[in-house]
Write an enzyme that holds these catalytic residues in place. Structure first.
Site, PDB file in Angstrom:
ATOM      1  N   ASP A 109       9.943  44.228  79.759  1.00 20.81           N
ATOM      2  CA  ASP A 109      10.101  43.585  81.060  1.00 20.81           C
ATOM      3  C   ASP A 109      10.857  42.279  80.889  1.00 20.81           C
ATOM      4  OD1 ASP A 109       7.761  42.680  79.657  1.00 20.81           O
ATOM      5  OD2 ASP A 109       7.148  41.591  81.449  1.00 20.81           O
ATOM      6  N   GLU A 174       4.681  41.730  79.921  1.00 20.50           N
ATOM      7  CA  GLU A 174       4.503  40.502  79.137  1.00 20.50           C
ATOM      8  C   GLU A 174       4.829  39.258  79.952  1.00 20.50           C
ATOM      9  OE1 GLU A 174       5.539  37.156  76.445  1.00 20.50           O
ATOM     10  OE2 GLU A 174       6.858  38.182  77.862  1.00 20.50           O
TER      11      GLU A 174
END
Length: 492
Positions: A109, A174
């Site tokens: 991400d 994350e």
């Protein structure tokens, strides 16, 4: 310098990586093109995250890995909507009991990015300019994840025996706080992680533009809010100014009591827990390659608080620091609004160093602010809250995988790495270490000027390709050291 291991094998591996670097860059381009933004809670972006995780899972399956995409259900947002949480990928390649097993952690991400934010190129179109590959996620963290995959795929393509068993744990949240990751690690401690010997994280940067580094520690973080409230509504300063305790004045006094102009934290006892700085550490800082003038110039800062490399690094890595981040409830728009806020909320954080614990810091900060507020004799109400408490992380730099990484760096880059710490907080390192009780190492690939989270994020083609070679050499070195071969005297 240590002689390169398996020199014939390495030569073939490195040659293959060089010949296929355009292919590796093209794959990174395909990954960067996916807007896998986990920060903005939007259904469209969640679909992109799922697409990113599926693409990575397919990539690993094509390597021959056994892949499990762990369903994490959905996430309740503050506004009441429910969004699906992207799966965490657990993958395994090889289970030879004679080989060491190394697990690579990465995230797929990214932070939000739009061209109008100040990007010179489309953030989701990987663009090469003068050897720099610009794109959101190029260095944080899609590039390093692919470099690891490139290393594995090179062994497979050349039909070379992979000298280690490889596992992957790849997440897609994350940047949004690693939702559900810690619980998954706990659940998989005696399953997925049971045979793991080493865990590698490549999610930070070098200290310089050219010299590689190994990271052996990070600071922790305690994030606080302090609220001062008179009432829920704001006041007119012409009607109420001068006849009440203004919440903003109280808050400014409270925030001003936390740190002085030299960066020294004024909270009593805050330095008492701090681990002493050893002579070995001081020597390590002296040997680190850091051009202060270049560092200051690249930071676009007129002057730092400290004039020597050693002082700067010590205060960045080994002393706690306190930063004031913002105030909610205050008038912060253009114009001249003569309002007295009825309620304000200040935000600040303290970076923790070894031996400091969040619970003790929370008590010290709360007692300090209560004492300061009491002396003001204000009729307002004050409330202090610690909303985040993360411990610092320290690695064993004399462990096998740090030795292997150092030797691999010497082989690929021809220099001894800087042994650095990271002034920021990377919670996953501490989570892995505490729960699995395995050796955790941070092995960065990106240069200091890569601009992670910022506009014009990039990874240099050189770092990306040499990083792929580094991971390949690391596999060989780790296998060699793990098998019990002696490390030459003075190797670390």
């Amino acid at each position: 310098m240590l002689s390169p291991p398996h020199s014939g094998t390495l030569e073939k591996l490195f040659q293959y990586i060089d010949l296929h670097q355009d292919e590796f860059v093209q794959t990174l381009k395909e990954w960067v093109a996916i807007e896998s933004d986990s920060v903005q809670p939007m259904p469209r972006l969640r679909q992109e995250l799922f697409r990113m995780m599926a693409l990575a899972a397919d990539k690993l399956r094509n390597l021959g890995a056994r892949v499990d995409s762990v369903d994490l259900g959905s996430q309740q947002m503050p506004d009441g909507q429910s969004l699906p949480t992207p799966p965490i990928i657990l993958a395994e390649l090889g289970n030879d009991p004679k080989k060491p097993s190394v697990c690579f952690y990465g995230h797929l991400d990214v932070q939000p990015a739009q061209k109008e934010d100040g990007w010179l190129t489309d953030p989701y179109t990987l663009t090469e300019v003068d050897g720099k590959l610009y794109g959101r996620g190029a260095t944080d963290n899609k590039g390093p994840v692919l470099a690891w995959i490139n290393a594995v795929s090179t062994f497979r393509a050349l039909q070379q025996d992979l000298p280690v068993n490889v596992k992957f744990i790849l997440e897609g949240m994350e940047e949004a706080g690693s939702v559900a990751l810690e619980e998954l690690v706990k659940r998989e401690k005696d399953n997925f992680f049971s045979g793991v010997d080493y865990i590698v994280i490549s999610d930070n940067l070098w200290l310089s533009q050219k010299k590689p580094a190994l990271t052996c520690g990070t600071r922790g973080n305690c994030y606080f809010t302090v609220e001062v409230k008179c009432r829920d509504q704001d006041f007119h300063s012409g009607t109420f100014g001068g006849i009440l305790n203004e919440p903003m004045a109280d808050l400014v006094a409270l925030l001003g009591s936390l740190v002085d102009s030299s960066g020294h934290i004024l909270v009593p006892g805050i330095y008492d827990q701090m681990a002493p700085i050893t002579e070995e550490e001081k020597t390590m800082y002296e040997n680190i390659d850091l051009d202060l003038e270049e560092y200051q110039k690249s930071s676009r800062v007129e002057r730092f608080l400290f004039d020597t490399k050693e002082e700067l690094l010590t205060h960045l890595w080994r002393y706690p620091s306190l930063s004031i981040h913002g105030i909610e409830g205050a008038f912060d728009e253009p114009g001249t609004k003569t309002v007295i806020p009825g309620r304000v909320l200040g935000k600040f954080s303290i970076r923790l160093v070894p031996h400091m614990t969040p619970s003790v810091v929370e008590t010290q900060v709360t007692q300090h602010l209560e004492a300061v507020f009491s002396k003001r004799n204000s009729f307002n109400k004050m409330a202090v809250s610690m909303v985040l408490g993360l411990q610092p992380w320290t690695a064993n730099i004399n462990g096998t995988q740090y030795l292997a990484a150092r030797r691999a760096i010497q082989t690929v880059f021809g220099v001894d790495p800087d042994m650095i710490q990271d002034g920021s907080t990377i919670p996953i390192a501490k989570i892995f270490q505490d729960i699995t009780q395995k050796s955790v190492m941070m092995l960065p690939l990106g240069a200091v000027d890569d601009g992670e989270h910022s506009q014009n994020e990039k990874i240099n083609r050189w770092n990306y390709i040499q990083g792929s070679k580094l991971f390949a050499a690391f596999f060989l070195e780790l296998s060699k050291l793990h098998s019990g071969q002696q490390v030459p005297s003075g190797a670390f």
